[in-house]
Design an enzyme around this catalytic site. Structure first.
Site, PDB file in Angstrom:
ATOM      1  CB  SER A  55      -0.888   0.049   1.246  1.00 56.28           C
ATOM      2  OG  SER A  55      -1.652  -1.108   1.360  1.00 56.28           O
TER       3      SER A  55
HETATM    4  N1  SAH Z   1       0.888  -5.208   4.290  1.00 54.47           N
HETATM    5  C1  SAH Z   1       1.713  -5.601   3.185  1.00 54.47           C
HETATM    6  C2  SAH Z   1       1.034  -5.472   1.844  1.00 54.47           C
HETATM    7  C3  SAH Z   1      -0.011  -6.463   1.668  1.00 54.47           C
HETATM    8  S1  SAH Z   1      -0.581  -6.754   0.044  1.00 54.47           S
HETATM    9  C4  SAH Z   1       3.061  -4.910   3.154  1.00 54.47           C
HETATM   10  O1  SAH Z   1       3.339  -4.040   3.988  1.00 54.47           O
HETATM   11  O2  SAH Z   1       3.838  -5.251   2.282  1.00 54.47           O
HETATM   12  C5  SAH Z   1      -1.800  -7.937   0.464  1.00 54.47           C
HETATM   13  C6  SAH Z   1      -1.259  -9.298   0.769  1.00 54.47           C
HETATM   14  O3  SAH Z   1      -2.349 -10.102   1.212  1.00 54.47           O
HETATM   15  C7  SAH Z   1      -0.674 -10.028  -0.442  1.00 54.47           C
HETATM   16  O4  SAH Z   1       0.663 -10.329  -0.178  1.00 54.47           O
HETATM   17  C8  SAH Z   1      -1.522 -11.308  -0.550  1.00 54.47           C
HETATM   18  O5  SAH Z   1      -0.781 -12.445  -0.915  1.00 54.47           O
HETATM   19  C9  SAH Z   1      -2.069 -11.436   0.862  1.00 54.47           C
HETATM   20  N2  SAH Z   1      -3.279 -12.260   1.046  1.00 54.47           N
HETATM   21  C10 SAH Z   1      -4.374 -12.357   0.249  1.00 54.47           C
HETATM   22  N3  SAH Z   1      -5.262 -13.221   0.804  1.00 54.47           N
HETATM   23  C11 SAH Z   1      -4.720 -13.665   1.971  1.00 54.47           C
HETATM   24  C12 SAH Z   1      -5.146 -14.557   2.991  1.00 54.47           C
HETATM   25  N4  SAH Z   1      -6.309 -15.202   2.944  1.00 54.47           N
HETATM   26  N5  SAH Z   1      -4.323 -14.775   4.034  1.00 54.47           N
HETATM   27  C13 SAH Z   1      -3.121 -14.143   4.123  1.00 54.47           C
HETATM   28  N6  SAH Z   1      -2.663 -13.288   3.192  1.00 54.47           N
HETATM   29  C14 SAH Z   1      -3.457 -13.031   2.134  1.00 54.47           C
END
Ligand code: SAH
Length: 211
Positions: A55
């Site tokens: 983000s």
């Molecule tokens: N907070 C992160 C960015 C997250 S992007 C940072 O600082 O980099 C969103 C993430 O959610 C992605 O990596 C994706 O793989 C993950 N995601 C999607 N569905 C998920 C689930 N059910 N459980 C865990 N992670 C999930």
């Protein structure tokens, strides 16, 4: 843009001193992949591999602001990505707190672990590989839950694993998404406040979207 420019921009957007201090300490350039490192302090989302994105800094800041993170809090993050957001939350909860971040893609979780170790946040942040729509029962209940991917609706396990008086931020929706602040009033009593329109990658899992 360097880190100082990013902080000034966030300050102009009304981010509190406490959250600014936390973001000043975390080296975002060490979390993002080398090919996008030169954009690390621009206020925009960046690709982190596997079709996922980190983000924009103002979104990380606002989510921390809405959660009102305090020293000693135990926080669950869903969507660990590269580990940056978890590191910012670790600064806010301090060494007496704990952040558990769940990531479903193993290669990203591995990278997050390395990034957190390199930057010294591995004593506060624990990275777990799995389906975050199930929460993480071994460490429940949580003071705060931060969901970094968009859900079709609030997954019931996350509601259950939130402490009474606890708070959760979660984007809900598919094409157009709304960021909600969920407050747990009692065992089955929740307040849902609409915060703003957002764009996140989908939450994929048992209580999320299906592949
Ligand atoms: N907070 C992160 C960015 C997250 S992007 C940072 O600082 O980099 C969103 C993430 O959610 C992605 O990596 C994706 O793989 C993950 N995601 C999607 N569905 C998920 C689930 N059910 N459980 C865990 N992670 C999930």
């Amino acid at each position: 843009m360097d880190k100082e420019d990013m902080i000034r921009l966030l300050e102009r957007r009304g981010i509190s001193k406490r959250v600014l201090e936390a973001m000043k300490k975390v080296p975002r350039h060490l979390f993002v992949p080398p090919d996008v490192r030169k954009f690390a302090y621009e206020d925009r989302p960046l690709p982190i591999g596997e079709g996922q994105t980190i983000s924009a800094p103002h979104m990380v800041a606002m989510m921390c602001e809405y959660l009102d993170l305090q020293k000693g809090h135990k926080v669950l993050e869903i969507g660990g990505g590269c580990g940056y957001h978890a590191a910012v939350m670790a600064e806010l909860v301090g060494k007496e707190g704990k952040v558990i971040t769940v990531e479903r893609i193993e290669s990203l979780a591995d990278r997050a672990k390395q990034n957190l170790k390199l930057t010294g946040y591995d004593d506060v942040v624990e990275v777990v590989v799995g389906d975050g729509t199930l929460g993480y029962p071994p460490e429940a209940p949580y003071d705060r839950i931060s969901v970094a991917c968009a859900a079709p609706s609030v997954p019931p396990p996350l509601k259950e694993q939130l402490k009474i008086k606890g708070k959760m931020v979660i984007p809900v929706g598919s094409h157009s998404q709304i960021l909600y602040l969920v407050k747990k009033k009692g065992e089955d009593g929740f307040d849902m406040e609409k915060l703003c329109e957002v764009v996140f990658v989908p939450l994929i899992g048992k209580h999320g979207f299906h592949m």
